[in-house]
Design a protein around this motif. Structure first.
Motif, short mmCIF file in Angstrom:
data_model
loop_
_atom_site.label_atom_id
_atom_site.label_comp_id
_atom_site.label_asym_id
_atom_site.label_seq_id
_atom_site.Cartn_x
_atom_site.Cartn_y
_atom_site.Cartn_z
N LEU A 71 -6.46 52.25 -8.77
CA LEU A 71 -7.88 52.12 -9.06
C LEU A 71 -8.19 52.23 -10.54
O LEU A 71 -9.18 51.69 -11.01
CB LEU A 71 -8.67 53.18 -8.27
N ASN A 72 -7.35 52.96 -11.28
CA ASN A 72 -7.59 53.11 -12.72
C ASN A 72 -7.18 51.88 -13.53
O ASN A 72 -7.48 51.79 -14.71
CB ASN A 72 -6.85 54.34 -13.26
N ILE A 73 -6.47 50.94 -12.89
CA ILE A 73 -6.08 49.72 -13.60
C ILE A 73 -7.27 48.77 -13.57
O ILE A 73 -7.29 47.77 -12.86
CB ILE A 73 -4.83 49.09 -12.96
N ASP A 74 -8.30 49.13 -14.33
CA ASP A 74 -9.49 48.28 -14.38
C ASP A 74 -9.72 47.69 -15.76
O ASP A 74 -10.72 47.02 -15.99
CB ASP A 74 -10.73 49.06 -13.92
N ASP A 75 -8.81 47.95 -16.68
CA ASP A 75 -8.86 47.27 -17.98
C ASP A 75 -7.42 47.18 -18.51
O ASP A 75 -6.48 47.75 -17.94
CB ASP A 75 -9.78 47.99 -18.96
N TYR A 76 -7.27 46.47 -19.60
CA TYR A 76 -5.92 46.17 -20.08
C TYR A 76 -5.19 47.40 -20.58
O TYR A 76 -3.97 47.52 -20.42
CB TYR A 76 -5.98 45.11 -21.18
N GLN A 77 -5.91 48.34 -21.19
CA GLN A 77 -5.25 49.53 -21.69
C GLN A 77 -4.66 50.35 -20.54
O GLN A 77 -3.55 50.88 -20.65
CB GLN A 77 -6.26 50.38 -22.50
N GLN A 78 -5.39 50.44 -19.44
CA GLN A 78 -4.86 51.14 -18.27
C GLN A 78 -3.66 50.40 -17.69
O GLN A 78 -2.70 51.01 -17.23
CB GLN A 78 -5.96 51.29 -17.21
N TRP A 79 -3.74 49.06 -17.71
CA TRP A 79 -2.61 48.28 -17.21
C TRP A 79 -1.37 48.53 -18.07
O TRP A 79 -0.27 48.65 -17.55
CB TRP A 79 -2.96 46.79 -17.21
N LYS A 80 -1.54 48.60 -19.38
CA LYS A 80 -0.40 48.86 -20.27
C LYS A 80 0.23 50.22 -19.99
O LYS A 80 1.46 50.37 -20.01
CB LYS A 80 -0.85 48.77 -21.73
N LYS A 81 -0.62 51.22 -19.70
CA LYS A 81 -0.09 52.55 -19.37
C LYS A 81 0.74 52.49 -18.09
O LYS A 81 1.83 53.06 -18.01
CB LYS A 81 -1.23 53.55 -19.20
N ALA A 82 0.22 51.77 -17.08
CA ALA A 82 0.97 51.62 -15.83
C ALA A 82 2.26 50.84 -16.07
O ALA A 82 3.30 51.15 -15.48
CB ALA A 82 0.10 50.91 -14.78
N SER A 83 2.20 49.83 -16.94
CA SER A 83 3.39 49.04 -17.25
C SER A 83 4.48 49.89 -17.90
O SER A 83 5.67 49.76 -17.58
CB SER A 83 3.01 47.87 -18.17
N GLU A 84 4.07 50.76 -18.80
CA GLU A 84 5.04 51.66 -19.43
C GLU A 84 5.60 52.66 -18.43
O GLU A 84 6.79 53.00 -18.45
CB GLU A 84 4.37 52.39 -20.60
N GLN A 85 4.74 53.13 -17.53
CA GLN A 85 5.17 54.13 -16.55
C GLN A 85 6.18 53.55 -15.56
O GLN A 85 7.16 54.21 -15.20
CB GLN A 85 3.95 54.67 -15.80
#
Length: 674
Positions: free
Chosen positions: A455-469
């Motif tokens: 649910l927190n993947i609602d913008d690109y910065q959050q997506w980048k954090k998930a991608s790194e994780q």
């Protein structure tokens, strides 16, 4: 009088036949459920392993999380059907179940099913069921609900009630709505006690009352049906699973965030919104039928009606179960209607007018059914660059069933972990498992511990954090039904660390620019700026134009490109879409939006105005767009007029109210310069 009865009989039969044809056309529609692919893959796994899954299979995010597959029997049944008969086999199964529901209701109504109220009820039921014709376990729940209520109403005094037990056992292993079976029996028994124990008006105490012996049998059936909760491969955990799901749905969660069908509707929206017209009609017909049978009304039907209305306001997906319950209650009321009571209210001129109204209503139903049938039969769309046309009947919907992206992943062994948007998860599971496990699949109930991540993947910065994780190396986005990730895909396209390698207007596949991917990137990389939309020169355009097809391929492609800021490329697709009659309205709307974003406001206004004649309904969005274009051009009076048109269509739109205030302020500044 005899002539009137004969004419009414013929017209009634024609009207009922017309509704049946509409039902057939609606029920034969293509398989468009996203979930069916997950069910098919799980059914395949069950039959290959000869056991039910106890741990989740498809998501690397979840790991070996426990899984109660409450629809395992449905899955084990539909996979062989699909393997033998394909998608049309699933469509035939759907038809059998839905026509079975109609048959149960018609048997309850008997002759009343052919009257004006009965025909209107079936028409409203069919169009309500049309909102939930997905091939899912829920279809069996609708069928079992109709079967339970039919048996409780027709044979409560007979030993036939024991047939509810095998039905309940099947229900427990097919769908989580199995709680409705014992609930229907329990409510029936409570109503019987109310008829015996309290004062009820008119003849309500005697209406549908049963003997003490019949009540004892029903209590036995009730307790045994509850015992069937534990007869599943999951035992005690499976018995309590529906309660845990209901608890999860009561709180904000990934289900309510990702699944629009779980959004509460609200009573106001049902009554005053065109989208719920058939729901409103069923409520009206129930109270009309209750008035006609008021002396012999059954309190069981009244309580069922109240519960059905409450259910449909809680979630949009409950429209189908609402339609089934309300239709059964209406037919029960009509069966108890007192002709003598009705005659006292219709004498002389009023009685003649009533007969004319009945005949006019039945003829109106016939014409409406003819219109709906023609529209459904005529429905077709273009789904690829070669102008291939798919009918809306039979087969699978080509918005989802497009294997190009999946073939690319499998053929080239694209590296994981793979990120995916949830709306394409089931189709990816069907195509990629067991070679790949994806990020999230369609079983939202399993993600309670991880819902904050998704649910927190609602913008690109959050997506980048998930991608790194999670170290994503491949990302798949699907834009067939909603564009929830379009902003992220747009930013990912700009990111030098990722490269677009697949785009077919619906699916996008990105690869991370790392050494192991560079060979594939060099081979498949796509630049959206280089995409060209053109028509084949083999004469297929003339043939396609003759079919009156909707240019889905061009409209959806332009929508995605426009939202990603590629306006010139989107306009090339929209120029083609506007050549098709059914594509003119969306093409003009999107072209206007492109020009507006490009700050070419004269062209934007021209395109929006072109769309007006093709709008079937008054559109607040279109009026707002026209008003905004006029405002940008400084033509404030015209802008204010269209903003007010928009507010008339949607009085609750605060954005339009703000535009009106801003425009009025600007007009004052012009009129009174400082």
């Amino acid at each position: 009088m005899i002539l009137y009865k004969r004419i009414k009989l013929y017209i009634s039969v024609f009207a009922f036949a017309a509704v049946s044809i509409v039902a057939a056309v609606v029920f034969l529609g293509e398989v468009h459920s996203l979930d069916i692919w997950l069910h098919l893959e799980t059914g395949k796994w069950i039959l290959e392993n000869l056991k039910v899954p106890t741990e989740q299979l498809y998501s690397f995010l979840l790991g070996p999380a426990p899984w109660i597959d409450h629809s395992w029997l449905f899955q084990a049944f539909v996979y062989p059907v699909y393997s033998v008969a394909g998608a049309n086999g699933l469509i035939l199964l759907r038809c059998l179940l839905l026509f079975g529901i109609i048959a149960f209701i018609a048997c309850i109504g008997r002759k009343a099913a052919f009257g004006l109220i009965g025909v209107l009820t079936f028409l409203a039921l069919v169009l309500t069921l049309a909102t939930r014709t997905h091939v899912r376990p829920e279809l069996f729940s609708l069928f079992f609900t109709a079967a339970f209520l039919y048996i409780l109403k027709k044979y409560p005094e007979e030993r036939s009630v024991f047939i509810l037990l095998p039905l309940q056992l099947l229900w427990v292993n097919i769908h989580g709505y199995f709680l409705l079976g014992p609930a229907a029996i329990l409510l029936f028994l409570i109503c019987q006690h109310l008829k015996r124990g309290i004062w009820l008006p008119f003849e309500w105490s005697e209406s549908a009352a049963i003997s003490t012996g019949a009540m004892k049998r029903l209590y036995i059936v009730l307790f045994l049906s509850i015992a069937t909760f534990f007869i599943s491969p999951y035992g005690l955990r499976g018995a309590f699973y529906p309660f845990s799901v209901l608890t999860n749905l009561a709180a904000p969660s990934i289900e309510s965030a990702c699944i629009s069908e779980l959004v509460p509707v609200g009573f106001f929206n049902i009554v005053f919104t065109d989208a719920y017209l058939m729901v409103t009609l069923l409520v009206f017909l129930f109270f009309l039928s209750l008035f006609l049978s008021i002396r012999k009304a059954d309190i069981y039907d009244i309580i069922l009606c109240a519960l059905a209305i409450a259910a449909v306001t809680m979630a949009k997906r409950n429209q189908a179960i609402f339609g089934v319950i309300m239709s059964i209650c209406i037919m029960s009321n009509l069966n108890r209607a007192d002709p003598a009571f009705l005659k006292r209210f219709s004498k002389g001129v009023l009685q003649a007018a009533g007969r004319g109204l009945v005949l006019a209503g039945l003829i109106g139903v016939i014409f409406y059914c003819a219109k709906v049938t023609c529209a459904e039969v005529d429905n077709c769309y273009i789904y690829d660059k070669d102008l291939a046309v798919k009918s809306g009947l039979f087969g699978t919907i080509k918005v989802v069933d497009r294997p190009g992206a999946m073939d690319l992943i499998l053929k080239n062994r694209l590296p994981g972990p793979i990120f995916n948007s949830i709306n394409c998860a089931a189709y990816m599971t069907w195509n990629l498992y067991p070679e790949y496990r994806i990020f999230v699949d369609g079983r939202t109930e399993l993600y309670k511990a991880h819902e904050k991540i998704y649910l927190n993947i609602d913008d690109y910065q959050q997506w980048k954090k998930a991608s790194e994780q999670f170290s994503f190396k491949t990302a798949v986005f699907f834009f067939g039904f909603q564009n929830s990730f379009i902003d992220i895909a747009s930013e990912l396209y700009k990111d030098k660390a990722w490269k677009l390698v697949f785009f077919d207007n619906i699916y996008m596949v990105f690869l991370k620019d790392i050494p192991e991917n560079r060979k594939l990137i060099k081979k498949y990389r796509i630049r959206l700026e280089d995409i060209e939309f053109s028509l084949p020169d083999d004469g297929s355009l003339t043939r396609t134009l003759a079919k009156n097809a909707y240019p889905l391929y061009y409209v959806t492609g332009a929508d995605v490109l426009m939202r990603m800021g590629k306006y010139s490329t989107a306009l090339s697709a929209l120029d083609i879409a506007s050549r098709f009659r059914r594509g003119k309205y969306p093409a003009y709307i999107f072209k206007g939006a492109c020009y507006f974003h490009m700050k070419e406001y004269e062209k934007a206004l021209a395109e929006f105005l072109k769309a007006l004649p093709y709008s079937k309904y008054k559109s607040a969005e279109l009026y707002t767009n026209i008003g905004s274009s006029y405002a940008k051009l400084g033509r404030l009076k015209s802008a204010l007029r269209y903003f007010r048109f928009a507010l008339q269509v949607d009085p609750k739109d605060q954005r339009v109210q703000r535009y009106i205030e801003m425009t009025e302020d600007k007009m004052k500044e012009v009129a009174e310069p400082q």
